[in-house]
Write a protein that holds these residues in place. Structure first.
Motif, PDB file in Angstrom:
ATOM      1  N   PRO A 111       0.761  -1.182  -0.018  1.00  0.00           N
ATOM      2  CA  PRO A 111       0.055   0.004  -0.088  1.00  0.00           C
ATOM      3  C   PRO A 111       0.892   1.268  -0.066  1.00  0.00           C
ATOM      4  N   VAL A 112       2.147   1.172  -0.075  1.00  0.00           N
ATOM      5  CA  VAL A 112       2.951   2.270   0.234  1.00  0.00           C
ATOM      6  C   VAL A 112       3.388   2.838  -1.148  1.00  0.00           C
ATOM      7  N   GLY A 113       3.284   4.089  -1.588  1.00  0.00           N
ATOM      8  CA  GLY A 113       3.718   4.833  -2.824  1.00  0.00           C
ATOM      9  C   GLY A 113       4.754   5.299  -2.675  1.00  0.00           C
ATOM     10  N   PRO A 114       5.632   5.620  -3.836  1.00  0.00           N
ATOM     11  CA  PRO A 114       6.931   6.279  -3.557  1.00  0.00           C
ATOM     12  C   PRO A 114       6.991   7.693  -2.863  1.00  0.00           C
ATOM     13  N   GLN A 210       4.266   6.786  10.876  1.00  0.00           N
ATOM     14  CA  GLN A 210       4.840   7.840   9.857  1.00  0.00           C
ATOM     15  C   GLN A 210       6.276   7.454  10.010  1.00  0.00           C
ATOM     16  N   GLY A 211       6.815   7.803   8.638  1.00  0.00           N
ATOM     17  CA  GLY A 211       8.205   7.248   8.491  1.00  0.00           C
ATOM     18  C   GLY A 211       8.456   7.228   6.876  1.00  0.00           C
ATOM     19  N   SER A 212       9.613   6.811   6.559  1.00  0.00           N
ATOM     20  CA  SER A 212      10.182   6.751   5.301  1.00  0.00           C
ATOM     21  C   SER A 212       9.127   5.542   4.457  1.00  0.00           C
ATOM     22  N   ASP A 213       9.234   5.761   3.123  1.00  0.00           N
ATOM     23  CA  ASP A 213       8.523   4.766   2.627  1.00  0.00           C
ATOM     24  C   ASP A 213       9.088   3.251   2.775  1.00  0.00           C
ATOM     25  N   GLU A 214      10.622   3.376   2.832  1.00  0.00           N
ATOM     26  CA  GLU A 214      11.170   2.135   3.066  1.00  0.00           C
ATOM     27  C   GLU A 214      10.952   1.435   4.331  1.00  0.00           C
ATOM     28  N   ASP A 215      10.679   2.194   5.530  1.00  0.00           N
ATOM     29  CA  ASP A 215      10.339   1.744   6.881  1.00  0.00           C
ATOM     30  C   ASP A 215       8.919   1.414   6.703  1.00  0.00           C
ATOM     31  N   LEU A 216       7.945   2.279   6.231  1.00  0.00           N
ATOM     32  CA  LEU A 216       6.400   1.901   6.069  1.00  0.00           C
ATOM     33  C   LEU A 216       6.370   0.521   5.579  1.00  0.00           C
ATOM     34  N   ARG A 217       7.054   0.418   4.657  1.00  0.00           N
ATOM     35  CA  ARG A 217       6.978  -1.036   3.875  1.00  0.00           C
ATOM     36  C   ARG A 217       7.585  -2.176   4.557  1.00  0.00           C
TER      37      ARG A 217
END
Length: 244
Positions: A111-114, A210-217
């Motif tokens: 679900p995480v976009g760039p 909340q966080g970077s897209d890499e950490d959310l993923r």
């Protein structure tokens, strides 16, 4: 990274008493898909998690869907080959049995976009956070989301698992907490040979992460909190709800 849902027909849920039998059925399916046992169980196991969707009656739990995910590249290749007919397990000691052979496997997409930096979440399975200071007079598990430092606990554990620095900020929905001051749930995880039962106290509430897209993923595919491979800390999108 890969995540799936094993979804049973609407009128054919799987019944179970202890969460560990769901775990064992998934381990069986991992191994049948080609994973070596040491990669999915034990101290050297790779990162994976699951969550059970369903309901509870007075005596039994019922599962209509099991979510399974991993950020591990090698385990992902096995998860893509997982056969629901292999996710079956019987235990003579407690006369328990689960069978997901009738399940349909659906991919649970990323679900995480760039560049995305936040997600609104629901907990598909309870989050377990233990107290760092062990005191026999104090329960091992946190029972209030407001008393636990979720950001620190989740980021620290994911950093250790991933072998890199993870920095996530996690905030519970405070309006929900006011309306539902009791949001802890006691989960029976195992029944011993002597008849004693093991429990873990988890918590449920909507969250913002909340966080970077890499950490959310990473959180999406690895789960958050503790006991992830035992069925805790599976997250879903708030906009989708719990659902099937």
């Amino acid at each position: 990274m890969y995540r799936i849902r094993l979804s049973l027909p609407k009128k054919a849920p799987a019944s179970y008493r202890n969460l560990d039998i769901i775990h064992d059925s998934l381990v069986q399916a991992w191994i049948e898909a080609g994973a070596v046992p040491e990669s999915v169980v034990g101290r050297q196991a790779g990162i994976w998690h699951f969550g059970v969707l369903g309901w509870r009656s007075k005596r039994e739990n019922y599962a209509h869907t099991v979510v399974v995910g991993t950020p591990d590249q090698k385990l992902s290749s096995f998860l893509k080959k997982m056969n629901p007919s292999a996710a079956c397990y019987s235990r003579a000691l407690t006369a328990e049995q689960v069978d997901f052979s009738a399940a349909q496997i659906l991919e649970d997409p990323d679900p995480v976009g760039p560049g995305q930096t936040a997600l609104g979440l629901v907990l598909l399975s309870p989050i377990a956070i233990s107290r760092q200071a062990r005191d026999k007079n104090v329960p091992r598990w946190h029972t209030q989301l407001s008393e636990a430092d979720l950001s620190l606990a989740v980021s620290h554990r994911l950093s250790r698992l991933a072998g890199r620095h993870v920095n996530l900020k996690i905030s519970p929905d405070h309006l929900y907490l006011r309306a539902h001051p009791k949001h802890d749930t006691l989960v029976q995880t195992k029944e011993m040979k002597n008849g004693k039962r093991a429990f873990v106290i988890g918590m449920r509430a909507p969250l913002v992460i909340q966080g970077s897209d890499e950490d959310l993923r990473l959180a999406w595919y690895a789960g958050i909190g503790e006991k992830n491979r035992n069925g805790f800390g599976c997250i879903g999108l708030a906009e989708r709800g719990i659902g099937r």
